[in-house]
Design an enzyme around this catalytic site. Structure first.
Site, PDB file in Angstrom:
ATOM      1  N   HIS A  19       0.839  -1.201   0.000  1.00 42.62           N
ATOM      2  CA  HIS A  19       0.000   0.000   0.000  1.00 42.62           C
ATOM      3  C   HIS A  19       0.875   1.253   0.000  1.00 42.62           C
ATOM      4  O   HIS A  19       0.616   2.205  -0.726  1.00 42.62           O
ATOM      5  CB  HIS A  19      -0.896   0.049   1.244  1.00 42.62           C
ATOM      6  CG  HIS A  19      -1.927  -1.045   1.329  1.00 42.62           C
ATOM      7  ND1 HIS A  19      -2.089  -1.820   2.447  1.00 42.62           N
ATOM      8  CD2 HIS A  19      -2.860  -1.468   0.453  1.00 42.62           C
ATOM      9  CE1 HIS A  19      -3.078  -2.679   2.256  1.00 42.62           C
ATOM     10  NE2 HIS A  19      -3.564  -2.494   1.057  1.00 42.62           N
ATOM     11  N   LYS A  65     -15.491  -8.237   4.446  1.00 41.83           N
ATOM     12  CA  LYS A  65     -14.347  -8.559   5.316  1.00 41.83           C
ATOM     13  C   LYS A  65     -14.632  -8.291   6.795  1.00 41.83           C
ATOM     14  O   LYS A  65     -15.233  -7.274   7.133  1.00 41.83           O
ATOM     15  CB  LYS A  65     -13.128  -7.711   4.921  1.00 41.83           C
ATOM     16  CG  LYS A  65     -12.490  -8.154   3.616  1.00 41.83           C
ATOM     17  CD  LYS A  65     -11.255  -7.317   3.328  1.00 41.83           C
ATOM     18  CE  LYS A  65     -10.563  -7.796   2.074  1.00 41.83           C
ATOM     19  NZ  LYS A  65      -9.469  -6.899   1.672  1.00 41.83           N
ATOM     20  N   ARG A 103      -1.830  -6.293  -8.142  1.00 41.91           N
ATOM     21  CA  ARG A 103      -0.650  -7.111  -7.846  1.00 41.91           C
ATOM     22  C   ARG A 103      -0.408  -8.172  -8.900  1.00 41.91           C
ATOM     23  O   ARG A 103       0.711  -8.427  -9.285  1.00 41.91           O
ATOM     24  CB  ARG A 103      -0.813  -7.802  -6.488  1.00 41.91           C
ATOM     25  CG  ARG A 103      -0.667  -6.864  -5.327  1.00 41.91           C
ATOM     26  CD  ARG A 103      -1.151  -7.505  -4.058  1.00 41.91           C
ATOM     27  NE  ARG A 103      -2.562  -7.837  -4.154  1.00 41.91           N
ATOM     28  CZ  ARG A 103      -3.238  -8.518  -3.264  1.00 41.91           C
ATOM     29  NH1 ARG A 103      -2.631  -8.964  -2.199  1.00 41.91           N
ATOM     30  NH2 ARG A 103      -4.525  -8.756  -3.422  1.00 41.91           N
ATOM     31  N   SER A 114      -2.600  -8.090   3.168  1.00 40.02           N
ATOM     32  CA  SER A 114      -2.855  -7.875   4.599  1.00 40.02           C
ATOM     33  C   SER A 114      -3.154  -9.197   5.294  1.00 40.02           C
ATOM     34  O   SER A 114      -2.777  -9.393   6.451  1.00 40.02           O
ATOM     35  CB  SER A 114      -4.014  -6.901   4.791  1.00 40.02           C
ATOM     36  OG  SER A 114      -3.687  -5.665   4.226  1.00 40.02           O
TER      37      SER A 114
HETATM   38  N1  COA Z   1       0.402  -4.212  -2.537  1.00 40.53           N
HETATM   39  C1  COA Z   1       0.180  -5.233  -1.737  1.00 40.53           C
HETATM   40  N2  COA Z   1      -1.035  -5.622  -1.348  1.00 40.53           N
HETATM   41  C2  COA Z   1      -2.085  -4.941  -1.794  1.00 40.53           C
HETATM   42  C3  COA Z   1      -1.935  -3.858  -2.632  1.00 40.53           C
HETATM   43  C4  COA Z   1      -0.619  -3.494  -3.003  1.00 40.53           C
HETATM   44  N3  COA Z   1      -0.390  -2.474  -3.799  1.00 40.53           N
HETATM   45  N4  COA Z   1      -3.153  -3.394  -2.933  1.00 40.53           N
HETATM   46  C5  COA Z   1      -4.023  -4.166  -2.298  1.00 40.53           C
HETATM   47  N5  COA Z   1      -3.386  -5.105  -1.597  1.00 40.53           N
HETATM   48  C6  COA Z   1      -4.013  -6.162  -0.814  1.00 40.53           C
HETATM   49  C7  COA Z   1      -4.463  -5.757   0.545  1.00 40.53           C
HETATM   50  O1  COA Z   1      -3.462  -5.979   1.478  1.00 40.53           O
HETATM   51  C8  COA Z   1      -5.671  -6.628   0.736  1.00 40.53           C
HETATM   52  O2  COA Z   1      -5.284  -7.899   1.172  1.00 40.53           O
HETATM   53  P1  COA Z   1      -6.303  -8.897   1.930  1.00 40.53           P
HETATM   54  O3  COA Z   1      -7.438  -9.162   0.994  1.00 40.53           O
HETATM   55  O4  COA Z   1      -5.463 -10.049   2.205  1.00 40.53           O
HETATM   56  O5  COA Z   1      -6.769  -8.181   3.166  1.00 40.53           O
HETATM   57  C9  COA Z   1      -6.262  -6.733  -0.647  1.00 40.53           C
HETATM   58  O6  COA Z   1      -5.184  -6.529  -1.517  1.00 40.53           O
HETATM   59  C10 COA Z   1      -7.298  -5.711  -0.969  1.00 40.53           C
HETATM   60  O7  COA Z   1      -7.239  -4.693  -0.026  1.00 40.53           O
HETATM   61  P2  COA Z   1      -7.533  -3.157  -0.187  1.00 40.53           P
HETATM   62  O8  COA Z   1      -6.779  -2.547  -1.284  1.00 40.53           O
HETATM   63  O9  COA Z   1      -7.391  -2.574   1.161  1.00 40.53           O
HETATM   64  O10 COA Z   1      -8.959  -3.139  -0.696  1.00 40.53           O
HETATM   65  P3  COA Z   1     -10.217  -3.755  -0.072  1.00 40.53           P
HETATM   66  O11 COA Z   1     -10.687  -4.800  -1.009  1.00 40.53           O
HETATM   67  O12 COA Z   1     -10.032  -4.166   1.325  1.00 40.53           O
HETATM   68  O13 COA Z   1     -11.123  -2.461  -0.077  1.00 40.53           O
HETATM   69  C11 COA Z   1     -12.831  -0.977  -0.750  1.00 40.53           C
HETATM   70  C12 COA Z   1     -12.086  -2.276  -1.007  1.00 40.53           C
HETATM   71  C13 COA Z   1     -12.904  -0.632   0.730  1.00 40.53           C
HETATM   72  C14 COA Z   1     -12.124   0.160  -1.480  1.00 40.53           C
HETATM   73  C15 COA Z   1     -14.229  -1.213  -1.332  1.00 40.53           C
HETATM   74  O14 COA Z   1     -14.834  -2.303  -0.677  1.00 40.53           O
HETATM   75  C16 COA Z   1     -15.107   0.027  -1.209  1.00 40.53           C
HETATM   76  O15 COA Z   1     -15.051   0.897  -2.059  1.00 40.53           O
HETATM   77  N6  COA Z   1     -15.924   0.092  -0.127  1.00 40.53           N
HETATM   78  C17 COA Z   1     -16.843   1.217   0.100  1.00 40.53           C
HETATM   79  C18 COA Z   1     -18.264   0.854  -0.355  1.00 40.53           C
HETATM   80  C19 COA Z   1     -18.365   1.032  -1.833  1.00 40.53           C
HETATM   81  O16 COA Z   1     -18.428   2.127  -2.358  1.00 40.53           O
HETATM   82  N7  COA Z   1     -18.357  -0.113  -2.541  1.00 40.53           N
HETATM   83  C20 COA Z   1     -18.220  -0.071  -3.986  1.00 40.53           C
HETATM   84  C21 COA Z   1     -19.433  -0.434  -4.701  1.00 40.53           C
HETATM   85  S1  COA Z   1     -19.727  -2.169  -4.694  1.00 40.53           S
END
Ligand code: COA
Length: 171
Positions: free
Chosen positions: A17, A41, A90, A128
C-alpha cells in the site's frame, strides 16, 4: 488541482500500500488515503487502530492526507472533489475483482475515474491477510510492513502461544 483517493480496508497498511501511496503522491497534486469498509471482510484491527496506522504511514508525504468514510466511496470522492480513484494491481488474479469494482463504481458516478497502478514486483506477494497470519505465527515481517506497523502487530499477538520446532509434542 488533481485530487486522487486511494481507499481500502488497510487491515493493516502494508509496504505494498505504501508503495502505491508514494507513487500516487508523485502523479497527483493531492492524494487522500481513505479508510473504507469492505462489507465482505471482518477485520482484525479496529477502525481507530487502522486509521492511526494510516496516519503514521502517510505523515512523511506533504501532499497526502488521511480520511475515513463508511458509505458509497464514489459519493465521498464527489463530495471532496476527487476525480480519480487509485487501485493497486498485484497480479492477474486481482484484475477480475478490481475490474468489477471499477465498473460498479462507474454505474454510480461517471465523474470518478479508476486509475490502476501495478504493484512493485518485489511487493506483489504482499497482502494484509498474509501479514496477519505471519504476525500470529511470529514470523518475519520486515518485507511486509513498516517497523511502526510491525510493533502494533507484535502487540496484538503477544498473548498467542506458538509451537516452535524442538518445543516438544507436534500434533
Ligand atoms: N500491494 C500489496 N497488497 C495490496 C496492494 C498493493 N499495492 N493493494 C491491495 N493489496 C491487498 C491488501 O493488502 C488486501 O489484502 P487482503 O485481501 O489479504 O486483506 C487486498 O489486496 C485488498 O485490499 P484493499 O486494497 O485494502 O482493498 P479492499 O478490497 O479491502 O477495499 C474498498 C475495497 C474498501 C475500497 C471497497 O470495498 C469500497 O469501495 N468500499 C466502500 C463501499 C463502496 O463504495 N463499494 C463499492 C461499490 S460495490
Amino acid at each position: 488541482m488533481k485530487l486522487a483517493v486511494y481507499a481500502g480496508s488497510f487491515d493493516p497498511i502494508t509496504l505494498g500500500h505504501e508503495d502505491i501511496i508514494k507513487r500516487a503522491s508523485k502523479m497527483f497534486d493531492k492524494v487522500q488515503v481513505v479508510l473504507a469498509r469492505n462489507a465482505s471482510k471482518t477485520t482484525l484491527f479496529s477502525w481507530g487502530d487502522r486509521k492511526d496506522m494510516l496516519e503514521k504511514a502517510c505523515a512523511k508525504f506533504k501532499n497526502v492526507s488521511v480520511g475515513d468514510f463508511d458509505g458509497l466511496l464514489v459519493e465521498y470522492c464527489e463530495f471532496i472533489g476527487a476525480r480519480f480513484l487509485i487501485r493497486g494491481l498485484r497480479a492477474v488474479t486481482d484484475f477480475e475483482y478490481e475490474l468489477l469494482l471499477a465498473h460498479a463504481n462507474r454505474t454510480q458516478s461517471t465523474k470518478v475515474e479508476t486509475v490502476f497502478l501495478p504493484t512493485h514486483p518485489e511487493l506483489s506477494f504482499v497482502s494484509s491477510s498474509t501479514v496477519r497470519e505471519l504476525a500470529r505465527l511470529k514470523g518475519d515481517l520486515k518485507k511486509f510492513v513498516s517497523p511502526d506497523v510491525e510493533q502494533v502487530l507484535r502487540g496484538k499477538f503477544s498473548h498467542v502461544q506458538t509451537i516452535r520446532p524442538g518445543d516438544g509434542s507436534h500434533a
